[in-house]
Design a protein around this motif. Structure first.
Motif, mmCIF file in Angstrom:
data_model
loop_
_atom_site.group_PDB
_atom_site.id
_atom_site.type_symbol
_atom_site.label_atom_id
_atom_site.label_comp_id
_atom_site.label_asym_id
_atom_site.label_seq_id
_atom_site.Cartn_x
_atom_site.Cartn_y
_atom_site.Cartn_z
ATOM 1 N N GLY A 1 52.636 75.448 5.128
ATOM 2 C CA GLY A 1 53.844 75.506 4.310
ATOM 3 C C GLY A 1 53.622 76.264 3.028
ATOM 4 O O GLY A 1 52.641 76.991 2.867
ATOM 5 N N GLU A 2 54.552 76.071 2.073
ATOM 6 C CA GLU A 2 54.540 76.843 0.835
ATOM 7 C C GLU A 2 53.645 76.258 -0.239
ATOM 8 O O GLU A 2 53.218 76.959 -1.155
ATOM 9 C CB GLU A 2 55.963 77.014 0.289
ATOM 10 C CG GLU A 2 56.659 75.722 -0.101
ATOM 11 C CD GLU A 2 57.442 75.072 1.028
ATOM 12 O OE1 GLU A 2 58.492 74.462 0.739
ATOM 13 O OE2 GLU A 2 56.995 75.179 2.195
ATOM 14 N N PHE A 3 53.351 74.956 -0.193
ATOM 15 C CA PHE A 3 52.368 74.296 -1.054
ATOM 16 C C PHE A 3 52.081 72.928 -0.455
ATOM 17 O O PHE A 3 52.437 72.676 0.703
ATOM 18 C CB PHE A 3 52.839 74.190 -2.521
ATOM 19 C CG PHE A 3 54.316 73.917 -2.733
ATOM 20 C CD1 PHE A 3 54.887 72.709 -2.382
ATOM 21 C CD2 PHE A 3 55.125 74.874 -3.314
ATOM 22 C CE1 PHE A 3 56.227 72.461 -2.599
ATOM 23 C CE2 PHE A 3 56.482 74.646 -3.536
ATOM 24 C CZ PHE A 3 57.033 73.437 -3.173
ATOM 25 N N GLY A 4 51.396 72.064 -1.185
ATOM 26 C CA GLY A 4 51.060 70.741 -0.671
ATOM 27 C C GLY A 4 51.861 69.652 -1.365
ATOM 28 O O GLY A 4 52.939 69.897 -1.909
ATOM 29 N N ARG A 5 51.327 68.420 -1.331
ATOM 30 C CA ARG A 5 51.996 67.276 -1.979
ATOM 31 C C ARG A 5 50.981 66.563 -2.877
ATOM 32 O O ARG A 5 49.773 66.585 -2.641
ATOM 33 C CB ARG A 5 52.534 66.291 -0.942
ATOM 34 C CG ARG A 5 53.275 66.856 0.232
ATOM 35 C CD ARG A 5 54.538 67.603 -0.089
ATOM 36 N NE ARG A 5 55.563 66.827 -0.744
ATOM 37 C CZ ARG A 5 56.841 67.255 -0.880
ATOM 38 N NH1 ARG A 5 57.187 68.448 -0.402
ATOM 39 N NH2 ARG A 5 57.734 66.514 -1.501
ATOM 40 N N THR A 6 51.498 65.915 -3.878
ATOM 41 C CA THR A 6 50.633 65.261 -4.864
ATOM 42 C C THR A 6 49.866 64.081 -4.267
ATOM 43 O O THR A 6 50.397 63.359 -3.419
ATOM 44 C CB THR A 6 51.470 64.729 -6.038
ATOM 45 O OG1 THR A 6 52.512 63.862 -5.533
ATOM 46 C CG2 THR A 6 52.094 65.855 -6.831
ATOM 47 N N PRO A 7 48.633 63.861 -4.708
ATOM 48 C CA PRO A 7 47.888 62.682 -4.263
ATOM 49 C C PRO A 7 48.368 61.395 -4.943
ATOM 50 O O PRO A 7 47.974 60.308 -4.544
ATOM 51 C CB PRO A 7 46.440 63.000 -4.647
ATOM 52 C CG PRO A 7 46.552 63.975 -5.765
ATOM 53 C CD PRO A 7 47.800 64.765 -5.512
ATOM 54 N N PHE A 8 49.205 61.526 -5.950
ATOM 55 C CA PHE A 8 49.805 60.343 -6.577
ATOM 56 C C PHE A 8 51.229 60.168 -6.063
ATOM 57 O O PHE A 8 51.833 61.078 -5.497
ATOM 58 C CB PHE A 8 49.779 60.443 -8.106
ATOM 59 C CG PHE A 8 50.330 61.721 -8.677
ATOM 60 C CD1 PHE A 8 51.706 61.899 -8.853
ATOM 61 C CD2 PHE A 8 49.489 62.755 -9.041
ATOM 62 C CE1 PHE A 8 52.220 63.068 -9.378
ATOM 63 C CE2 PHE A 8 49.987 63.937 -9.575
ATOM 64 C CZ PHE A 8 51.360 64.094 -9.738
ATOM 65 N N ILE A 9 51.765 58.997 -6.249
ATOM 66 C CA ILE A 9 53.049 58.645 -5.652
ATOM 67 C C ILE A 9 54.214 59.134 -6.497
ATOM 68 O O ILE A 9 54.131 59.242 -7.719
ATOM 69 C CB ILE A 9 53.146 57.111 -5.457
ATOM 70 C CG1 ILE A 9 54.342 56.747 -4.572
ATOM 71 C CG2 ILE A 9 53.237 56.395 -6.813
ATOM 72 C CD1 ILE A 9 54.375 55.286 -4.166
ATOM 73 N N GLN A 10 55.289 59.476 -5.820
ATOM 74 C CA GLN A 10 56.573 59.682 -6.485
ATOM 75 C C GLN A 10 57.441 58.489 -6.113
ATOM 76 O O GLN A 10 57.765 58.283 -4.956
ATOM 77 C CB GLN A 10 57.234 60.978 -6.026
ATOM 78 C CG GLN A 10 58.591 61.207 -6.656
ATOM 79 C CD GLN A 10 59.249 62.498 -6.190
ATOM 80 O OE1 GLN A 10 58.661 63.279 -5.458
ATOM 81 N NE2 GLN A 10 60.473 62.736 -6.625
ATOM 82 N N GLY A 11 57.800 57.697 -7.091
ATOM 83 C CA GLY A 11 58.568 56.491 -6.818
ATOM 84 C C GLY A 11 57.791 55.239 -7.184
ATOM 85 O O GLY A 11 56.810 55.277 -7.927
ATOM 86 N N ASN A 12 58.218 54.128 -6.624
ATOM 87 C CA ASN A 12 57.660 52.814 -6.941
ATOM 88 C C ASN A 12 56.706 52.389 -5.832
ATOM 89 O O ASN A 12 57.075 52.328 -4.664
ATOM 90 C CB ASN A 12 58.801 51.794 -7.092
ATOM 91 C CG ASN A 12 58.315 50.450 -7.589
ATOM 92 O OD1 ASN A 12 57.117 50.164 -7.567
ATOM 93 N ND2 ASN A 12 59.236 49.621 -8.037
ATOM 94 N N LEU A 13 55.472 52.053 -6.192
ATOM 95 C CA LEU A 13 54.472 51.673 -5.198
ATOM 96 C C LEU A 13 54.886 50.426 -4.419
ATOM 97 O O LEU A 13 54.533 50.269 -3.252
ATOM 98 C CB LEU A 13 53.126 51.439 -5.892
ATOM 99 C CG LEU A 13 51.896 51.366 -4.972
ATOM 100 C CD1 LEU A 13 51.683 52.688 -4.256
ATOM 101 C CD2 LEU A 13 50.654 50.994 -5.769
ATOM 102 N N ALA A 14 55.663 49.544 -5.054
ATOM 103 C CA ALA A 14 56.078 48.308 -4.387
ATOM 104 C C ALA A 14 57.175 48.545 -3.345
ATOM 105 O O ALA A 14 57.381 47.723 -2.461
ATOM 106 C CB ALA A 14 56.570 47.306 -5.426
ATOM 107 N N ASP A 15 57.843 49.675 -3.444
ATOM 108 C CA ASP A 15 58.940 49.969 -2.528
ATOM 109 C C ASP A 15 58.436 50.843 -1.393
ATOM 110 O O ASP A 15 58.747 52.033 -1.295
ATOM 111 C CB ASP A 15 60.067 50.671 -3.303
ATOM 112 C CG ASP A 15 61.322 50.868 -2.455
ATOM 113 O OD1 ASP A 15 61.386 50.285 -1.354
ATOM 114 O OD2 ASP A 15 62.211 51.614 -2.893
ATOM 115 N N ARG A 16 57.653 50.280 -0.487
ATOM 116 C CA ARG A 16 56.960 51.060 0.531
ATOM 117 C C ARG A 16 57.852 51.938 1.401
ATOM 118 O O ARG A 16 57.483 53.083 1.694
ATOM 119 C CB ARG A 16 56.126 50.146 1.429
ATOM 120 C CG ARG A 16 55.203 50.933 2.364
ATOM 121 C CD ARG A 16 54.409 50.027 3.289
ATOM 122 N NE ARG A 16 53.353 50.758 3.970
ATOM 123 C CZ ARG A 16 53.536 51.548 5.027
ATOM 124 N NH1 ARG A 16 54.752 51.692 5.528
ATOM 125 N NH2 ARG A 16 52.525 52.199 5.565
#
Length: 485
Positions: free
Chosen positions: A384-399
């Motif tokens: 693809g055009e790039f990758g994704r962050t190793p940290f989360i986007q959003g709330n960790l509790a909301d799986r």
């Protein structure tokens, strides 16, 4: 004779003053600015006279472009440290000074997110591949994983445009257009550059397919990618109307070509030559396309290898088999674009769908080319055009709504066949898959390498436009020799 001089021979004084805005503007001046393309126009099947610059390893390319940016940290780039830091703030030293998408905001304080599925090593090469991709894992020894890719774009359209055209801004020729301009066509019955698009059903994170992703830019129009539709009729108007036989159609095209040739002699506009050739191509495709889309002669085990949706037009599996059939018939560059990888808040749901729809067909395509003896001189690219962050986007509790943001600093693509060294992982990112630290590969390096595999020196394939000699890699790029067989 130079196109401008040839044009002047046919212009009277009255015509010169009466057509200054249109005649010279659209024909003579265009011919003057496009003089570097004159040789290709004179020999449309063979490309430029001095290409290839050296013996090619690959004759053709199948680019499996995954719009939306697949998450390298969940698919290919195994980092035990990410799992160890799951739920903890991302270390400041890894993100300091980096620019990210505004969707996440400042990365400081964001929590690390472990891979959704476990990784395992596969094949003699011991390549790390996630459980998300069991079919890709089986062909690991045929693949070269480039794990140190990095780019400059942080948003989708600029990122995709950068990969495919060498610029984040629309208007430059796409990679397939450059190759067909330089190397010409290998067939008479199909376009040299074909594009097909797909998207997983039910996805909420699709990307728009802009025409400039396969555009000709400032090159003559004949080098534009031809987009096949996702239906049983991939090209419109191939069927003659009722009452019009193939013989009648042939006569109409012959007469139309004669009229266009008169205009070509009068005005010298290269776009008229393009029109003549495209009408002829359309006539030939009336006979060739129905055979292309007839899967009746494919063996059942071959069809089954591509997955259950292989017979459904518009799916990625269908397009993969079509790609194989196109390169069999001599198409130079086949560009498949599959959208749906933009998982900002659907990592634990839609990532499964994406992998289900693309994993098996991608692996089957490589195996099928290998079975037919085509892989050696066909370059297959997945990424693809790039990758994704190793940290989360959003709330960790909301799986159910876990997600990852855009990440340009390190990501993975894989390549196979066509002069690529199989069974290796090239380059590496740091302990958090955050930055490319070992043998980094920039987008322009990737482009230079792809051209090199087809016998093209990326610094010598140029086109003069607006007073400057442009090239795919702009003023950058070096061949990544470590991945060459």
């Amino acid at each position: 004779m130079h196109p401008l001089i040839d044009h002047q021979r046919h212009v009277t004084r009255r015509e010169l003053f009466g057509r200054t805005a249109t005649g010279i503007g659209t024909a003579a001046l265009a011919a003057l600015l496009a003089k570097d393309g004159a040789a290709a126009e004179a020999n449309p099947a063979g490309g430029l006279p001095d290409l290839p610059h050296f013996a090619p390893k690959a004759k053709r390319v199948i680019y499996l472009f995954q719009n939306g940016a697949p998450t390298h940290v969940d698919l290919f780039d195994y980092k035990p440290k990410i799992k160890e830091l799951h739920g903890k703030p991302v270390p400041e030293s890894f993100v300091a000074g980096k620019r990210f998408s505004t969707m996440t905001g400042a990365p400081q304080g964001k929590l690390m997110l472990a891979p959704v599925e476990p990784f395992k090593q596969h094949g003699k090469s011991g390549a790390w591949v996630s459980n998300f991709l069991p079919h890709t894992a089986k062909i690991a020894d045929d693949l070269c994983f480039v794990k140190s890719m990095h780019t400059e774009a942080v948003n989708h359209a600029p990122g995709i445009t950068f990969f495919l055209t060498g610029s984040e801004l629309p208007g430059r020729p796409a990679m397939g257009a450059w190759l067909t301009y330089g190397l010409g066509s290998m067939n008479e019955n199909f376009p040299a550059y074909v594009v097909m698009t797909s998207i997983s059903k039910g996805t909420s994170c699709g990307q728009i397919f802009y025409d400039f992703y396969w555009g000709k830019g400032f090159l003559p129009s004949r080098y534009q990618g031809v987009k096949f539709r996702g239906s049983t009729e991939p090209v419109l108007y191939l069927t003659n109307p009722d009452g019009v036989s193939r013989e009648v159609r042939r006569g109409m095209l012959d007469d139309l070509a004669k009229l266009n040739e008169v205009k070509l002699r009068d005005f010298g506009d290269p776009e008229i030559a393009t029109r003549i050739s495209q009408y002829e191509m359309a006539y030939k495709m009336q006979a060739s396309v129905p055979d292309l889309t007839d899967f009746g002669k494919e063996k059942k085990d071959v069809l089954d290898s591509y997955g259950p949706s292989v017979k459904e037009p518009g799916t990625f599996a269908y397009n993969c088999l079509m790609a194989r059939r196109l390169v069999e018939r001599g198409v130079r560059f086949v560009q498949l674009m599959h959208a749906g990888w933009d998982q900002h808040n659907s990592l634990t749901t839609e990532l499964y769908n994406q992998c289900r729809d693309t994993d098996q067909p991608s692996a089957a395509l490589v195996q099928d080319l290998k079975r037919l003896g085509l892989l050696d001189d066909t370059l297959v690219v997945w990424g693809g055009e790039f990758g994704r962050t190793p940290f989360i986007q959003g709330n960790l509790a909301d799986r159910p709504r876990w997600g990852r943001d855009h990440h340009p600093y390190a990501f993975t693509v894989w390549m196979a066949g066509g002069g690529i060294k199989p069974g290796i992982s090239y380059g590496a990112s740091d302990d958090l898959a955050m930055s490319a630290v070992t043998d980094p590969v920039h987008v322009h390096d990737f482009q230079a390498t792809l051209l090199h595999l087809l016998g093209v020196d990326h610094e010598r394939l140029t086109f003069k436009f607006q007073g400057r000699h442009f090239r795919l890699t702009d003023v950058h790029g070096k061949v990544v020799k470590g991945i060459l067989a």
